[in-house]
Scaffold this motif. Structure first.
Motif, PDB file in Angstrom:
ATOM      1  N   TRP A  32      99.856  11.311 -43.270  1.00 37.00           N
ATOM      2  CA  TRP A  32     100.864  10.534 -43.981  1.00 37.00           C
ATOM      3  C   TRP A  32     101.837  11.477 -44.679  1.00 37.00           C
ATOM      4  O   TRP A  32     103.048  11.288 -44.644  1.00 37.00           O
ATOM      5  CB  TRP A  32     100.159   9.613 -44.980  1.00 37.00           C
ATOM      6  N   PHE A  33     101.288  12.509 -45.296  1.00 39.95           N
ATOM      7  CA  PHE A  33     102.146  13.469 -45.997  1.00 39.95           C
ATOM      8  C   PHE A  33     103.037  14.206 -45.013  1.00 39.95           C
ATOM      9  O   PHE A  33     104.209  14.432 -45.278  1.00 39.95           O
ATOM     10  CB  PHE A  33     101.291  14.469 -46.772  1.00 39.95           C
ATOM     11  N   GLU A  34     102.487  14.570 -43.877  1.00 37.47           N
ATOM     12  CA  GLU A  34     103.284  15.282 -42.882  1.00 37.47           C
ATOM     13  C   GLU A  34     104.472  14.438 -42.455  1.00 37.47           C
ATOM     14  O   GLU A  34     105.582  14.919 -42.315  1.00 37.47           O
ATOM     15  CB  GLU A  34     102.432  15.602 -41.656  1.00 37.47           C
ATOM     16  N   GLU A  35     104.209  13.139 -42.256  1.00 41.08           N
ATOM     17  CA  GLU A  35     105.298  12.256 -41.859  1.00 41.08           C
ATOM     18  C   GLU A  35     106.355  12.183 -42.950  1.00 41.08           C
ATOM     19  O   GLU A  35     107.543  12.187 -42.692  1.00 41.08           O
ATOM     20  CB  GLU A  35     104.758  10.854 -41.563  1.00 41.08           C
ATOM     21  N   SER A  36     105.907  12.112 -44.188  1.00 42.46           N
ATOM     22  CA  SER A  36     106.856  11.994 -45.280  1.00 42.46           C
ATOM     23  C   SER A  36     107.674  13.274 -45.409  1.00 42.46           C
ATOM     24  O   SER A  36     108.783  13.255 -45.906  1.00 42.46           O
ATOM     25  CB  SER A  36     106.140  11.664 -46.585  1.00 42.46           C
ATOM     26  N   TYR A  37     107.129  14.380 -44.953  1.00 40.40           N
ATOM     27  CA  TYR A  37     107.893  15.627 -45.008  1.00 40.40           C
ATOM     28  C   TYR A  37     108.931  15.682 -43.899  1.00 40.40           C
ATOM     29  O   TYR A  37     110.023  16.173 -44.092  1.00 40.40           O
ATOM     30  CB  TYR A  37     106.957  16.831 -44.867  1.00 40.40           C
ATOM     31  N   THR A  38     108.565  15.157 -42.715  1.00 45.60           N
ATOM     32  CA  THR A  38     109.495  15.253 -41.597  1.00 45.60           C
ATOM     33  C   THR A  38     110.623  14.239 -41.714  1.00 45.60           C
ATOM     34  O   THR A  38     111.713  14.470 -41.230  1.00 45.60           O
ATOM     35  CB  THR A  38     108.764  15.058 -40.259  1.00 45.60           C
ATOM     36  N   LEU A  39     110.337  13.117 -42.370  1.00 40.66           N
ATOM     37  CA  LEU A  39     111.389  12.134 -42.559  1.00 40.66           C
ATOM     38  C   LEU A  39     112.206  12.476 -43.799  1.00 40.66           C
ATOM     39  O   LEU A  39     111.641  12.800 -44.836  1.00 40.66           O
ATOM     40  CB  LEU A  39     110.786  10.735 -42.751  1.00 40.66           C
ATOM     41  N   PRO A  40     113.522  12.412 -43.670  1.00 37.87           N
ATOM     42  CA  PRO A  40     114.361  12.656 -44.840  1.00 37.87           C
ATOM     43  C   PRO A  40     114.276  11.476 -45.800  1.00 37.87           C
ATOM     44  O   PRO A  40     115.042  10.533 -45.714  1.00 37.87           O
ATOM     45  CB  PRO A  40     115.768  12.820 -44.244  1.00 37.87           C
ATOM     46  N   ALA A  41     113.308  11.509 -46.682  1.00 30.96           N
ATOM     47  CA  ALA A  41     113.038  10.368 -47.555  1.00 30.96           C
ATOM     48  C   ALA A  41     114.004  10.293 -48.727  1.00 30.96           C
ATOM     49  O   ALA A  41     113.942   9.357 -49.505  1.00 30.96           O
ATOM     50  CB  ALA A  41     111.612  10.441 -48.072  1.00 30.96           C
ATOM     51  N   GLY A  42     114.871  11.241 -48.831  1.00 31.07           N
ATOM     52  CA  GLY A  42     115.794  11.231 -49.945  1.00 31.07           C
ATOM     53  C   GLY A  42     115.868  12.597 -50.591  1.00 31.07           C
ATOM     54  O   GLY A  42     115.158  13.508 -50.184  1.00 31.07           O
ATOM     55  N   PRO A  43     116.732  12.719 -51.574  1.00 28.25           N
ATOM     56  CA  PRO A  43     116.864  14.022 -52.242  1.00 28.25           C
ATOM     57  C   PRO A  43     115.570  14.426 -52.929  1.00 28.25           C
ATOM     58  O   PRO A  43     114.972  13.651 -53.654  1.00 28.25           O
ATOM     59  CB  PRO A  43     118.000  13.802 -53.246  1.00 28.25           C
ATOM     60  N   ARG A  44     115.133  15.613 -52.665  1.00 27.96           N
ATOM     61  CA  ARG A  44     113.885  16.114 -53.244  1.00 27.96           C
ATOM     62  C   ARG A  44     114.144  17.500 -53.785  1.00 27.96           C
ATOM     63  O   ARG A  44     114.730  18.313 -53.097  1.00 27.96           O
ATOM     64  CB  ARG A  44     112.833  16.253 -52.159  1.00 27.96           C
ATOM     65  N   THR A  45     113.670  17.718 -54.947  1.00 32.18           N
ATOM     66  CA  THR A  45     113.812  19.061 -55.489  1.00 32.18           C
ATOM     67  C   THR A  45     112.667  19.925 -54.991  1.00 32.18           C
ATOM     68  O   THR A  45     111.613  19.426 -54.603  1.00 32.18           O
ATOM     69  CB  THR A  45     113.781  19.028 -57.023  1.00 32.18           C
ATOM     70  N   ALA A  82     106.879  21.295 -54.266  1.00 35.09           N
ATOM     71  CA  ALA A  82     105.820  22.232 -54.656  1.00 35.09           C
ATOM     72  C   ALA A  82     104.674  21.484 -55.319  1.00 35.09           C
ATOM     73  O   ALA A  82     103.500  21.776 -55.081  1.00 35.09           O
ATOM     74  CB  ALA A  82     106.389  23.287 -55.594  1.00 35.09           C
ATOM     75  N   GLU A  83     104.999  20.501 -56.120  1.00 34.04           N
ATOM     76  CA  GLU A  83     103.955  19.730 -56.798  1.00 34.04           C
ATOM     77  C   GLU A  83     103.122  18.940 -55.793  1.00 34.04           C
ATOM     78  O   GLU A  83     101.904  18.831 -55.923  1.00 34.04           O
ATOM     79  CB  GLU A  83     104.577  18.784 -57.824  1.00 34.04           C
ATOM     80  N   GLU A  84     103.773  18.392 -54.778  1.00 36.59           N
ATOM     81  CA  GLU A  84     103.037  17.635 -53.768  1.00 36.59           C
ATOM     82  C   GLU A  84     102.105  18.544 -52.987  1.00 36.59           C
ATOM     83  O   GLU A  84     100.980  18.183 -52.663  1.00 36.59           O
ATOM     84  CB  GLU A  84     104.014  16.932 -52.823  1.00 36.59           C
ATOM     85  N   ILE A  85     102.597  19.729 -52.671  1.00 35.25           N
ATOM     86  CA  ILE A  85     101.763  20.680 -51.937  1.00 35.25           C
ATOM     87  C   ILE A  85     100.562  21.076 -52.795  1.00 35.25           C
ATOM     88  O   ILE A  85      99.437  21.152 -52.313  1.00 35.25           O
ATOM     89  CB  ILE A  85     102.596  21.914 -51.538  1.00 35.25           C
ATOM     90  N   GLU A  86     100.808  21.275 -54.070  1.00 36.72           N
ATOM     91  CA  GLU A  86      99.711  21.617 -54.976  1.00 36.72           C
ATOM     92  C   GLU A  86      98.666  20.513 -55.006  1.00 36.72           C
ATOM     93  O   GLU A  86      97.461  20.759 -55.007  1.00 36.72           O
ATOM     94  CB  GLU A  86     100.254  21.820 -56.392  1.00 36.72           C
ATOM     95  N   GLU A  87      99.130  19.273 -54.994  1.00 36.53           N
ATOM     96  CA  GLU A  87      98.202  18.152 -55.042  1.00 36.53           C
ATOM     97  C   GLU A  87      97.364  18.104 -53.767  1.00 36.53           C
ATOM     98  O   GLU A  87      96.157  17.886 -53.802  1.00 36.53           O
ATOM     99  CB  GLU A  87      99.007  16.855 -55.203  1.00 36.53           C
ATOM    100  N   LEU A  88      98.017  18.327 -52.635  1.00 38.40           N
ATOM    101  CA  LEU A  88      97.291  18.342 -51.366  1.00 38.40           C
ATOM    102  C   LEU A  88      96.254  19.453 -51.361  1.00 38.40           C
ATOM    103  O   LEU A  88      95.126  19.265 -50.923  1.00 38.40           O
ATOM    104  CB  LEU A  88      98.274  18.558 -50.212  1.00 38.40           C
ATOM    105  N   GLU A  89      96.649  20.612 -51.844  1.00 35.10           N
ATOM    106  CA  GLU A  89      95.726  21.740 -51.904  1.00 35.10           C
ATOM    107  C   GLU A  89      94.530  21.408 -52.776  1.00 35.10           C
ATOM    108  O   GLU A  89      93.387  21.698 -52.438  1.00 35.10           O
ATOM    109  CB  GLU A  89      96.450  22.980 -52.466  1.00 35.10           C
ATOM    110  N   ALA A  90      94.796  20.756 -53.908  1.00 37.67           N
ATOM    111  CA  ALA A  90      93.720  20.395 -54.824  1.00 37.67           C
ATOM    112  C   ALA A  90      92.752  19.442 -54.140  1.00 37.67           C
ATOM    113  O   ALA A  90      91.539  19.558 -54.270  1.00 37.67           O
ATOM    114  CB  ALA A  90      94.305  19.766 -56.083  1.00 37.67           C
ATOM    115  N   ARG A  91      93.287  18.491 -53.385  1.00 36.11           N
ATOM    116  CA  ARG A  91      92.424  17.539 -52.693  1.00 36.11           C
ATOM    117  C   ARG A  91      91.607  18.230 -51.617  1.00 36.11           C
ATOM    118  O   ARG A  91      90.449  17.907 -51.380  1.00 36.11           O
ATOM    119  CB  ARG A  91      93.269  16.435 -52.055  1.00 36.11           C
ATOM    120  N   ARG A  92      92.225  19.192 -50.965  1.00 42.24           N
ATOM    121  CA  ARG A  92      91.523  19.899 -49.911  1.00 42.24           C
ATOM    122  C   ARG A  92      90.363  20.701 -50.510  1.00 42.24           C
ATOM    123  O   ARG A  92      89.267  20.713 -49.979  1.00 42.24           O
ATOM    124  CB  ARG A  92      92.485  20.854 -49.189  1.00 42.24           C
ATOM    125  N   MET A  93      90.614  21.318 -51.648  1.00 42.79           N
ATOM    126  CA  MET A  93      89.560  22.082 -52.299  1.00 42.79           C
ATOM    127  C   MET A  93      88.461  21.159 -52.790  1.00 42.79           C
ATOM    128  O   MET A  93      87.284  21.488 -52.742  1.00 42.79           O
ATOM    129  CB  MET A  93      90.149  22.890 -53.458  1.00 42.79           C
TER     130      MET A  93
END
Ligand SMILES: [Zn+2]
Length: 79
Positions: free
Chosen positions: A42-55, A60-71
């Motif tokens: 789901w996250f991969e899809e949200s990254y490939t789709l231009p969901a809107g302006p993202r800082t 970085a925060e989303e990636i951190e959250e994914l990493e935390a879940r993976r750990m």
């Protein structure tokens, strides 16, 4: 043999979830792992789709959250 049509299957790995939903707290996934796999897709899809302006900060925060879940998965793995 009973009909197999009534046995639900994990939507990620198609493992049959036999024995009732109480035995599968991660339903419709067979395990936390499959749940995270689906979440990852789901996250991969949200990254490939231009969901809107993202800082970069938000990304970085989303990636951190994914990493935390993976750990969390790796540390809490059963079996
Ligand atoms: Zn599964």
């Amino acid at each position: 043999m009973a009909a197999k049509g009534k046995v639900p299957a994990c939507i990620v790995c198609s493992r049959q979830l036999e024995g009732g939903l109480l035995e599968w707290p991660q339903f419709p996934f067979c395990s936390q792992r499959c749940k995270l796999v689906d979440l990852g897709r789901w996250f991969e899809e949200s990254y490939t789709l231009p969901a809107g302006p993202r800082t970069a900060q938000e990304i970085a925060e989303e990636i951190e959250e994914l990493e935390a879940r993976r750990m969390e998965l790796e540390s809490g793995e059963e079996g």
